[in-house]
Design a protein around this motif. Structure first.
Motif, mmCIF file in Angstrom:
data_model
loop_
_atom_site.group_PDB
_atom_site.id
_atom_site.type_symbol
_atom_site.label_atom_id
_atom_site.label_comp_id
_atom_site.label_asym_id
_atom_site.label_seq_id
_atom_site.Cartn_x
_atom_site.Cartn_y
_atom_site.Cartn_z
ATOM 1 N N LEU A 95 1.953 3.931 10.126
ATOM 2 C CA LEU A 95 0.504 4.123 10.170
ATOM 3 C C LEU A 95 -0.226 2.783 10.186
ATOM 4 C CD1 LEU A 95 0.211 7.118 7.690
ATOM 5 C CD2 LEU A 95 -0.405 7.163 10.114
ATOM 6 N N ARG A 96 0.249 1.839 9.377
ATOM 7 C CA ARG A 96 -0.423 0.535 9.341
ATOM 8 C C ARG A 96 -0.244 -0.215 10.657
ATOM 9 N NH1 ARG A 96 0.354 -5.064 6.180
ATOM 10 N NH2 ARG A 96 -1.786 -5.792 6.473
ATOM 11 N N LYS A 98 -0.301 0.975 13.482
ATOM 12 C CA LYS A 98 -1.290 1.531 14.416
ATOM 13 C C LYS A 98 -2.715 1.381 13.871
ATOM 14 C CE LYS A 98 1.696 3.564 17.366
ATOM 15 N NZ LYS A 98 2.980 3.448 16.675
ATOM 16 N N ASN A 99 -2.852 0.624 12.778
ATOM 17 C CA ASN A 99 -4.164 0.394 12.157
ATOM 18 C C ASN A 99 -4.808 1.704 11.706
ATOM 19 O OD1 ASN A 99 -5.923 -1.594 11.256
ATOM 20 N ND2 ASN A 99 -7.318 -1.311 12.987
ATOM 21 N N GLN A 100 -3.983 2.602 11.149
ATOM 22 C CA GLN A 100 -4.451 3.929 10.766
ATOM 23 C C GLN A 100 -4.536 4.129 9.250
ATOM 24 O OE1 GLN A 100 -5.548 6.442 12.902
ATOM 25 N NE2 GLN A 100 -5.491 4.718 14.319
ATOM 26 N N ASP A 102 -6.709 3.271 5.856
ATOM 27 C CA ASP A 102 -8.036 2.798 5.455
ATOM 28 C C ASP A 102 -7.925 2.125 4.086
ATOM 29 O OD1 ASP A 102 -10.627 2.345 4.754
ATOM 30 O OD2 ASP A 102 -11.298 4.432 4.909
ATOM 31 N N GLN A 143 -8.845 8.023 3.918
ATOM 32 C CA GLN A 143 -8.770 9.249 4.724
ATOM 33 C C GLN A 143 -8.040 10.381 4.011
ATOM 34 O OE1 GLN A 143 -7.532 7.897 8.959
ATOM 35 N NE2 GLN A 143 -6.645 6.464 7.490
ATOM 36 N N HIS A 267 0.209 12.940 9.475
ATOM 37 C CA HIS A 267 -0.732 11.931 9.975
ATOM 38 C C HIS A 267 -0.068 11.074 11.056
ATOM 39 C CE1 HIS A 267 -4.113 12.427 7.134
ATOM 40 N NE2 HIS A 267 -3.194 12.811 6.279
ATOM 41 N N LEU A 271 -0.706 10.762 15.823
ATOM 42 C CA LEU A 271 -0.823 9.582 16.684
ATOM 43 C C LEU A 271 -0.043 9.747 17.979
ATOM 44 C CD1 LEU A 271 -0.346 6.763 13.987
ATOM 45 C CD2 LEU A 271 -2.481 7.763 14.814
#
Length: 272
Positions: A95-96, A98-100, A102, A143, A267, A271
């Motif tokens: 996730l990080r 892909k800059n996902q 927060d 999120q 999550h 993506l």
């Protein structure tokens, strides 16, 4: 897709490709007999119990999961080997990358569950007439993506888990530079209203945003805090987590860690 939604215990090829390398290699069989049930089928059986809440002894043999005892033993061994912690970190890294994630804010909260049998990390619940209970403590990103989870007795004060939960956030890689494990701010309700813990957060470089006791509701935190309540609802969407059936705390923690991985994996899948 429809088939997997109607049978959520089926392990997809994509999820299995992440889990399989993390599983400890089986030792030699001590007694000759029936062949070892494949790990993927056992994981399906564990997910069946997690999703349906069924007791181990009633696990349907015709679905090929192996016995309830086989699944129970494998779950305990995989949890002891840190499989769910490793899987959760892999998913957070993805996730990080892909800059996902927060990191601007994290949110902390807890939820009571009844304990069917007293055991370690259970205690008299103040919200259930002092019956045995446990608490699920959770910290999520802005999120609602789970960053860390813990289990305590139902009588433990929420604020006692603030530092342990922050310490449990893994060092999340996935981008150039140092791994990250600290949010910019932490949001919490009045149960965490202690100046001592505000100071501790500032010392960690985290800005505390904590509702104060005695102040009227409607301070505006709810618009950000709802994400942790939604994630707790997702956790308790797994029926096995609505009541703590296990006397052993490590088995309930294994279910809790697996559920956190599944929520985080959802999550990641968005993506794709």
């Amino acid at each position: 897709m429809g088939n997997r939604q109607s049978r959520p215990w089926i392990v997809s090829d994509e999820l299995w490709s992440l889990v399989e390398p993390l599983l400890p290699k089986p030792g030699p069989k001590k007694v000759e007999g029936r062949p070892r049930v494949p790990d993927r089928q056992v994981l399906c059986g564990i997910l069946f119990v997690l999703h349906t809440g069924i007791q181990w002894e009633y696990l349907p043999q015709e679905l090929g999961f192996g016995s309830g005892m086989t699944c129970w033993r494998r779950l305990a061994a995989w949890n002891e080997a840190g499989v769910w912690d490793q899987l959760h970190q892999l998913l957070l890294n993805e996730l990080r990358s892909k800059n996902q994630l927060d990191w601007e804010r994290a949110v902390i909260d807890s939820s009571h569950v009844r304990a069917a049998r007293p055991g370690p990390k259970s205690g008299p619940s103040p919200v259930d007439r002092a019956r045995p209970g446990s608490k699920h403590h959770l910290i999520v990103d802005g999120q609602g993506i789970p960053l860390a989870v813990s289990l305590t007795g139902g009588n433990r004060n929420d604020v006692t888990q603030l530092e342990p939960l922050l310490d449990k956030i893994p060092a999340v890689a996935g981008q150039v530079g140092r791994p990250r494990r600290r949010p910019d701010a932490l949001l919490a309700d009045r149960g965490y209203d202690h100046d001592k813990y505000r100071r501790l957060l500032w010392q960690r470089g985290i800005r505390p945003v904590i509702a104060r006791r005695g102040e009227p509701h409607g301070t505006g935190l709810g618009i950000f805090r709802y994400v942790v309540e939604r994630t707790i609802a997702w956790l308790h969407g797994f029926r096995r987590l609505r009541i703590r059936w296990e006397r052993r705390d490590d088995i309930h923690e294994a279910f809790l860690g697996l559920a956190v991985c599944l929520i985080t994996h959802r999550h990641v899948r968005r993506l794709c």
